[in-house]
Design an enzyme around this catalytic site. Structure first.
Site: not given
Ligand code: GDG
Length: 480
Positions: A153, A360
């Site tokens: 992720h 991110d």
């Protein structure tokens, strides 16, 4: 239909209340569509760890406690003080110790034992995130040949950074025991492929000899999406609730919103500094914009996290001290979680969504902000180019979060943007969200995992791969 075993560090138990975090959001649609067993840590720490099972509809949740040493070494230690910073390009924050690494391997072995008790031969196994790199290796060592997939992720940095991770030469190649390794973006997948080529001399789609048959690890990008239409409907309703109404009535002018777990990767202090530059450079907006930053606490036992909390408090205080008037508070900094519904209404009520992580994997807040907007009068997304979401969202105002003046200028541009341009950008962004809805994400990954396993003797399923490196194989992979 085979069962899907989902394994992740934390498990979102049904009705467990607000738990901010992208993984739970991402897995919701998969849990609705398949018969799943979700296994992981309960979130509890105790000296006599227990395992509990909860059955809910077609799904089961199996959670185990951690003992104090596991919690310190595996979770706080190796996962959050080594892997999280290194994978977010923050080698300066990594604190490696061999003890933490052994705790990490020990907990992975424990999860493998737990799984081994439950797995049937036709079950699919889908492992999530950096806490569990070596889980497939541990399962293969216990004799399991099930299809096992892994999804990361968070970002995969370039090999030049990854190679600074002590013991990377054992840890990262352990990913080759998965059948499919998925990343958020092509860039992350390419970084991994470059690591394989540079450190191990493997091409990106290699075949490994394993026992008598042949197994191949495949890699690919599977960008996480959101449940777009569902989120839009929720925001349409939520914007009419008393919470949103009270917020809007309590501020003069427009709302700008930021929503992030408290984490240095999210760039919250830098974002506040950018807002401060904006207020200094564009005095015409004084009293006409209020920045609402919602930041639930996370990982507060790690010192770096309390450090940013202090930095955020200090910067917010400084901005309000400099610019506030009796009727206007420029920054509202809220340190507690809100319900998902409340967040959706606040997004819709906000003229600007400020999403400026330093790095991110994806960033679901960026997608939620766009999904929540009124298409007739949409707000503007200001988005860091270093969020994975930027690859799919070029119509946002893309910014470099390391450049506070540029971020400040983007806030001004967002505030001044004509309606027609806002609508055009929003329509394009919304279409991209629909193209990559979260329901499709789980399906794409699981189909790739189960549908295209190479037959013994065949080469890797190249159709599924991003052919990121064409380099011929120059060295054999290390034996297990
Ligand atoms: C990891 C990767 C990747 C936040 N505050 C509250 C709340 N949230 C929700 C947001 C969003 C989720 O948490 C956060 O997701 P992100 O994607 O922004 O970030 P991470 O938690 O770091 O997630 C990330 C993600 O995994 C999925 O693959 O995108 O890059 O780091 O949905 O809305 N939810 C509620 N109250 C809050 O106060 N209910």
């Amino acid at each position: 239909m085979a069962r899907v075993f989902i394994i992740s560090n934390r498990v979102a138990l049904p009705n467990a209340g607000v738990q901010p975090g992208g993984l739970e959001v991402a897995l919701k649609a998969t849990l609705r569509k398949h018969s799943c067993v979700w296994l992981g840590w309960s979130g509890e720490v105790g000296e006599t760890p227990q395992t509990r099972r909860i059955d809910r509809g077609d799904n089961s949740y199996v959670v185990s406690d951690l003992c104090t040493a596991d919690f310190e070494e595996y979770y706080n230690g190796f996962a959050n003080r080594v892997l999280w910073p290194v994978l977010h390009y923050r080698l300066d924050l990594a604190e490696f110790s061999r003890r933490d690494l052994s705790g990490y391997l020990r907990v992975n072995a424990r999860f493998a034992d737990e799984l081994a008790r439950l797995l049937q031969p036709d079950d699919l196994v889908w492992v999530h995130d950096y806490h569990l790199f070596p889980l497939a290796r541990a399962l293969r060592g216990r004799g399991f040949a099930n299809p096992i997939g892994f999804f990361l992720h968070i970002p995969m940095p370039p090999p030049e950074i990854l190679a600074a991770l002590p013991n990377h030469e054992n840890l990262i190649p352990a990913l080759s025991d998965y059948d499919l390794v998925g990343f958020q973006t092509d860039g992350d997948a390419a970084n991994f492929a470059r690591y394989l080529a540079k450190e191990l001399g493997m091409p990106s789609h290699m075949s490994l000899r394993l026992g008598s048959g042949e197994r191949a690890m495949r890699i690919g990008a599977f960008p996480v999406g959101i449940e777009t239409r569902r989120f839009t409907r929720m925001a349409e309703r939520a914007v009419r609730t008393s919470l949103v109404d009270e917020v809007l009535r309590s501020i003069p002018g427009a709302l700008m919103i930021g929503v992030d777990r408290m984490d240095y990767s999210k760039g919250i202090p830098q974002r506040l500094e950018a807002y401060e530059r904006f207020l200094a450079a564009y005095p015409q907006w004084h009293g006409k914009i209020t920045f609402l930053q919602i930041t639930p606490k996370s990982r507060s036992q790690i010192p770096e996290y309390s450090d940013i909390q202090q930095a955020v408090n200090a910067t917010a205080g400084r901005i309000n001290g400099t610019y506030a008037t009796a009727s206007w508070t420029p920054v509202r900094y809220v340190n507690r979680p809100y319900s998902r519904t409340a967040l959706s209404g606040l997004y819709r009520a906000s003229r600007v969504g400020l999403v400026t992580p330093m790095r991110d994997g994806m960033n679901l807040v960026a997608k939620e902000y766009v999904a929540a907007q009124d298409p007739d009068d949409p707000g503007v997304l200001v988005l860091s180019r270093f969020a994975g979401a930027a690859a799919e969202m070029p119509e946002a105002l893309l910014v470099n979060p390391y450049d506070p003046e540029a971020v400040g200028a983007a806030i001004a541009r967002a505030m001044e943007m004509p309606l027609e341009e806002r609508r055009r950008r929003h329509a394009a962004l919304y279409a991209a969200l629909l193209r990559n809805d979260i329901g499709k994400w789980g399906d794409r990954f699981l189909t790739a995992l189960k549908g295209d396993r190479p037959k013994p003797g065949s080469h890797a399923g190249a159709a599924l791969l991003n052919d990121l490196l064409a380099a011929p194989r120059t060295a054999a992979p290390k034996p297990h």
